[in-house]
Write an enzyme that holds these catalytic residues in place. Structure first.
Site, short mmCIF file in Angstrom:
data_model
loop_
_atom_site.label_atom_id
_atom_site.label_comp_id
_atom_site.label_asym_id
_atom_site.label_seq_id
_atom_site.Cartn_x
_atom_site.Cartn_y
_atom_site.Cartn_z
N TYR A 180 -37.57 30.95 11.12
CA TYR A 180 -37.65 32.42 11.88
C TYR A 180 -36.76 32.71 12.90
N HIS A 181 -36.77 31.81 13.64
CA HIS A 181 -35.75 32.03 14.89
C HIS A 181 -34.24 32.06 14.50
N GLN A 237 -36.73 38.94 23.38
CA GLN A 237 -38.03 38.71 23.76
C GLN A 237 -38.67 37.67 24.13
N ASP A 280 -43.48 51.46 8.17
CA ASP A 280 -43.90 50.09 8.20
C ASP A 280 -44.54 49.84 6.56
N ASN A 305 -52.60 34.53 24.61
CA ASN A 305 -53.67 35.28 23.80
C ASN A 305 -54.60 34.13 23.01
N ARG A 314 -44.54 20.96 15.76
CA ARG A 314 -43.27 21.40 15.74
C ARG A 314 -42.08 20.41 16.16
N VAL A 315 -40.94 20.58 15.94
CA VAL A 315 -39.84 19.57 16.47
C VAL A 315 -39.23 20.60 17.52
N GLU A 316 -39.71 20.06 18.89
CA GLU A 316 -39.04 20.81 20.00
C GLU A 316 -39.20 19.77 21.22
N SER A 346 -36.85 27.27 14.47
CA SER A 346 -37.38 27.53 13.21
C SER A 346 -36.65 28.18 12.36
N CYS A 378 -46.37 44.69 18.44
CA CYS A 378 -45.60 45.36 19.54
C CYS A 378 -45.40 46.90 19.30
N THR A 415 -34.99 37.62 20.06
CA THR A 415 -35.91 36.50 20.60
C THR A 415 -35.40 35.43 21.50
N LYS A 470 -33.45 35.57 13.25
CA LYS A 470 -32.78 36.52 14.41
C LYS A 470 -31.39 36.25 14.95
P1 NAD Z 1 -45.97 42.18 13.94
O1 NAD Z 1 -46.02 41.08 12.81
O2 NAD Z 1 -47.49 42.34 14.53
O3 NAD Z 1 -45.37 43.51 13.55
C1 NAD Z 1 -44.15 43.65 12.64
C2 NAD Z 1 -44.62 44.85 11.84
O4 NAD Z 1 -43.39 45.10 10.92
C3 NAD Z 1 -45.78 44.72 11.01
O5 NAD Z 1 -46.63 45.99 11.16
C4 NAD Z 1 -45.27 44.70 9.41
O6 NAD Z 1 -46.10 45.10 8.51
C5 NAD Z 1 -43.87 45.29 9.71
N1 NAD Z 1 -42.87 44.95 8.69
C6 NAD Z 1 -42.32 43.52 8.49
N2 NAD Z 1 -41.49 43.47 7.73
C7 NAD Z 1 -41.06 44.74 7.30
C8 NAD Z 1 -40.35 45.59 6.50
N3 NAD Z 1 -39.15 44.63 5.74
N4 NAD Z 1 -40.22 46.73 6.42
C9 NAD Z 1 -41.15 47.36 6.99
N5 NAD Z 1 -42.18 46.90 7.94
C10 NAD Z 1 -42.08 45.79 7.94
O7 NAD Z 1 -44.95 41.50 15.00
P2 NAD Z 1 -44.85 41.87 16.53
O8 NAD Z 1 -45.53 40.70 17.30
O9 NAD Z 1 -45.12 43.21 16.68
O10 NAD Z 1 -43.16 41.70 16.69
C11 NAD Z 1 -42.39 42.85 16.32
C12 NAD Z 1 -41.05 42.33 16.75
O11 NAD Z 1 -40.94 41.65 18.02
C13 NAD Z 1 -40.53 41.22 15.70
O12 NAD Z 1 -39.48 41.34 15.08
C14 NAD Z 1 -40.73 39.87 16.49
O13 NAD Z 1 -39.63 38.97 15.73
C15 NAD Z 1 -40.23 40.51 17.89
N6 NAD Z 1 -40.78 39.54 18.86
C16 NAD Z 1 -42.17 39.44 19.03
C17 NAD Z 1 -42.81 38.73 20.06
C18 NAD Z 1 -44.28 38.39 20.13
O14 NAD Z 1 -44.58 37.56 21.13
N7 NAD Z 1 -45.10 39.04 19.47
C19 NAD Z 1 -42.03 37.98 20.83
C20 NAD Z 1 -40.78 38.15 20.74
C21 NAD Z 1 -39.94 38.84 19.61
N1 USQ Z 2 -47.92 26.24 21.31
C1 USQ Z 2 -48.98 25.25 21.94
N2 USQ Z 2 -50.22 25.51 21.63
C2 USQ Z 2 -50.56 26.38 20.57
C3 USQ Z 2 -49.64 27.44 20.34
C4 USQ Z 2 -48.43 27.26 20.60
O1 USQ Z 2 -48.73 24.44 22.83
O2 USQ Z 2 -51.83 26.53 20.44
C5 USQ Z 2 -46.62 25.91 21.89
C6 USQ Z 2 -45.55 25.74 20.92
O3 USQ Z 2 -45.30 24.59 20.47
C7 USQ Z 2 -44.45 26.57 21.74
C8 USQ Z 2 -44.99 27.52 22.50
O4 USQ Z 2 -46.41 27.08 22.75
O5 USQ Z 2 -43.65 25.40 22.48
C9 USQ Z 2 -44.78 28.98 22.07
O6 USQ Z 2 -45.37 29.14 20.90
P1 USQ Z 2 -46.10 30.20 20.37
O7 USQ Z 2 -46.76 30.11 18.90
O8 USQ Z 2 -46.61 30.94 21.47
O9 USQ Z 2 -44.57 31.29 20.37
P2 USQ Z 2 -43.36 31.09 19.12
O10 USQ Z 2 -43.79 30.61 17.93
O11 USQ Z 2 -42.37 30.80 19.94
O12 USQ Z 2 -43.27 32.76 18.87
C10 USQ Z 2 -43.62 33.96 19.33
C11 USQ Z 2 -43.70 34.95 18.44
C12 USQ Z 2 -42.27 35.17 18.08
C13 USQ Z 2 -41.37 35.48 19.18
C14 USQ Z 2 -41.38 34.31 19.93
C15 USQ Z 2 -40.66 34.51 21.38
O13 USQ Z 2 -44.65 34.67 17.39
O14 USQ Z 2 -42.31 36.45 17.10
O15 USQ Z 2 -40.06 35.26 18.70
O16 USQ Z 2 -42.68 33.86 20.56
S1 USQ Z 2 -39.82 33.06 21.82
O17 USQ Z 2 -40.78 31.97 21.89
O18 USQ Z 2 -39.33 33.45 23.23
O19 USQ Z 2 -38.82 32.81 20.89
#
Ligand code: NAD
Ligand code: USQ
Length: 412
Positions: A181-182, A208, A31, A240, A326-328, A179, A12, A144, A185
């Site tokens: 991770y979540h 997001q 970064d 994707n 996952r547990v969901e 999770s 992003c 998120t 946040k």
């Molecule tokens: P990404 O992993 O592709 O990008 C994160 C970037 O941050 C990477 O380039 C990484 O090297 C850098 N980074 C990580 N930790 C760092 C640190 N401590 N210091 C400096 N740089 C650091 O992830 P993304 O998909 O681009 O997501 C970006 C943000 O958006 C994340 O916070 C993620 O939680 C949030 N988000 C992403 C999605 C999604 O679907 N991709 C959805 C909802 C929220």
């Molecule tokens: N899922 C499948 N098949 C797959 C992959 C995922 O059924 O091959 C399911 C998962 O079980 C889950 C849902 O699809 O129920 C979403 O999973 P995901 O891997 O697409 O996304 P998630 O783990 O939720 O995380 C991603 C990003 C994260 C962001 C989050 C937004 O990696 O950084 O925070 O989306 S949200 O889901 O709104 O929290």
């Protein structure tokens, strides 16, 4: 505006940095290249060949005439964050720089700890730097939708009015993340809320949804600017990942029944949302929360759309319901509000066959690069090892190697 994009090498962050630069903002990226290092750790890579961050920024300068300042470093380093604020004097910080994969955080204890410590400490360092050095700077923080979980009531944008024993208040919406991770946040959101209330900082917490699509107008304008395309079981996300599976001729992996419903957003809308957020800062002392997604779908609905478009393109897709690692809940109520960004002017790109077809095209173009051994999930929420069977993170070695590669002129 002077904008610091933390995590500007990521999925992003890179397109956002370009979008803001193209629209006249003065952009700097910080970064630590951890995402590229994690690719090495997991034995995976972006489906698209991505250039080093230096090469990306240099190409952008040649094409647009606009500079993007670059700092390679970790937000966990307080000296680095201090120096960034004194040198750049940012008016807004867009904070993407976190470990963002739920499955990564569930590989084992070390991965959970690394995710939570890295994410929470990075955000704390930004908050302290703002307090001391830039109290009017606007923090735009990526949260998120998964912070809320899947409650059996409508999901509001950050806050909910509650009546209790004859009194009422507007309080942070209850969080039930799925999770470690979540959860990181959620911890961030609490820290930001506290810092706004206590120090009078201003912040926007953008909850997001899952981002789909890969390229934006700027990233597709030149091969060196291409954005990363994750498809593996740890970093690949729904839509994707399904497109790459269809292109590579392996089954689309629906976890369990596939009734899991989530909010989704096109990457082209992500970059616009960030622009809207930085251009409309909230007043001092406020943590504004906006839900950053545009529509909701179940996983099975998405798999079916990808399946149909892939068939029209004469690929041979199949869908497989595999055991859910996952547990969901797989069958649940889900209705989340998302009107604040629309009110600010967002005009969403809604998911259509054209977008899926272009994603499938891109996946087919690069499918020879797909490492199919990374497609099936391994991390299982029910058995997360303390130690012993957990693979080592090898973070320092991987970071050094990612840095060395990125210092070579164009590591494609
Ligand atoms: P990404 O992993 O592709 O990008 C994160 C970037 O941050 C990477 O380039 C990484 O090297 C850098 N980074 C990580 N930790 C760092 C640190 N401590 N210091 C400096 N740089 C650091 O992830 P993304 O998909 O681009 O997501 C970006 C943000 O958006 C994340 O916070 C993620 O939680 C949030 N988000 C992403 C999605 C999604 O679907 N991709 C959805 C909802 C929220
Ligand atoms: N899922 C499948 N098949 C797959 C992959 C995922 O059924 O091959 C399911 C998962 O079980 C889950 C849902 O699809 O129920 C979403 O999973 P995901 O891997 O697409 O996304 P998630 O783990 O939720 O995380 C991603 C990003 C994260 C962001 C989050 C937004 O990696 O950084 O925070 O989306 S949200 O889901 O709104 O929290």
């Amino acid at each position: 505006m002077r904008v610091l994009v933390a995590g500007g090498d990521g999925f992003c962050g890179w397109p956002t940095a370009l979008h803001l630069s193209a629209n006249g903002h003065e952009v700097a990226i910080v970064d630590n290249l951890a995402r590229r290092a994690i690719d090495e750790e997991l034995g995976t890579d972006s489906l698209t060949p991505i250039a080093s961050l230096q090469a990306r920024v240099e190409r952008w300068r040649q094409l647009s005439g606009r500079e993007i300042d670059l700092e390679q470093g970790d937000l966990g380093d307080p000296q680095l964050v201090h120096d960034l604020f004194t040198e750049l004097r940012p008016e807004a910080v867009v904070h993407f720089a976190e470990q963002r994969s739920a499955p990564y955080s569930m590989i084992g204890r070390q991965h959970a700890v690394c995710t939570q410590v890295g994410n929470v400490v990075g955000t704390l360092n930004l908050l302290f730097a703002m307090h001391e050095l830039a109290p009017s700077c606007h923090l735009v923080k990526l949260g998120t939708m998964g912070e809320y979980g899947t409650p059996n009531i409508d999901i509001e944008e950050g806050y909910i009015e509650i009546e209790h024993n004859g009194r009422s208040d507007v309080l942070p919406y209850p969080k039930q993340p799925g999770s470690f991770y979540h959860l990181s946040k959620v911890h961030d959101s609490h820290n930001i809320f506290f810092a706004c209330r206590t120090w009078g900082l201003r912040a926007t917490d953008l909850n997001q949804g899952i981002v789909y699509n890969v390229q934006t107008q700027q990233t597709r304008s030149d091969p060196t600017l291409l954005n990363r395309f994750d498809y593996d079981a740890v970093f690949g996300t729904a839509i994707n990942r399904f497109c790459v599976q269809a292109a590579a001729g392996v089954p689309l992996t629906v976890y369990g029944e596939g009734g899991q419903t989530r909010g989704f957003i096109d990457l082209r809308d992500t970059v616009r949302c960030i622009e809207l957020a930085i251009e409309t800062p909230p007043p001092a002392g406020q943590m504004r929360v906006m839900n950053q997604f545009t529509e909701q779908w179940s996983v099975m609905q998405l798999a079916q759309i990808v399946y149909e478009v892939a068939q029209e393109m004469e690929l041979s897709p199949s869908i497989e319901n595999i055991d859910n690692p996952r547990v969901e809940l797989e069958d649940h109520y889900y209705h989340a509000k998302c009107s604040k960004l629309i009110d600010l002017g967002l005009q969403p790109h809604l998911l259509g066959r054209e977008t899926i077809a272009s994603l499938l095209d891109e996946a087919v173009r690069h499918r020879d690069r797909a490492r199919l051994q990374t497609v099936l999930p391994e991390a299982n929420w029910r058995s997360v090892p303390y130690w012993g069977s957990e693979p080592a993170i090898a973070r320092d070695a991987a970071l050094q190697s990612a840095a060395a590669r990125s210092n070579s002129p164009a590591s494609m």
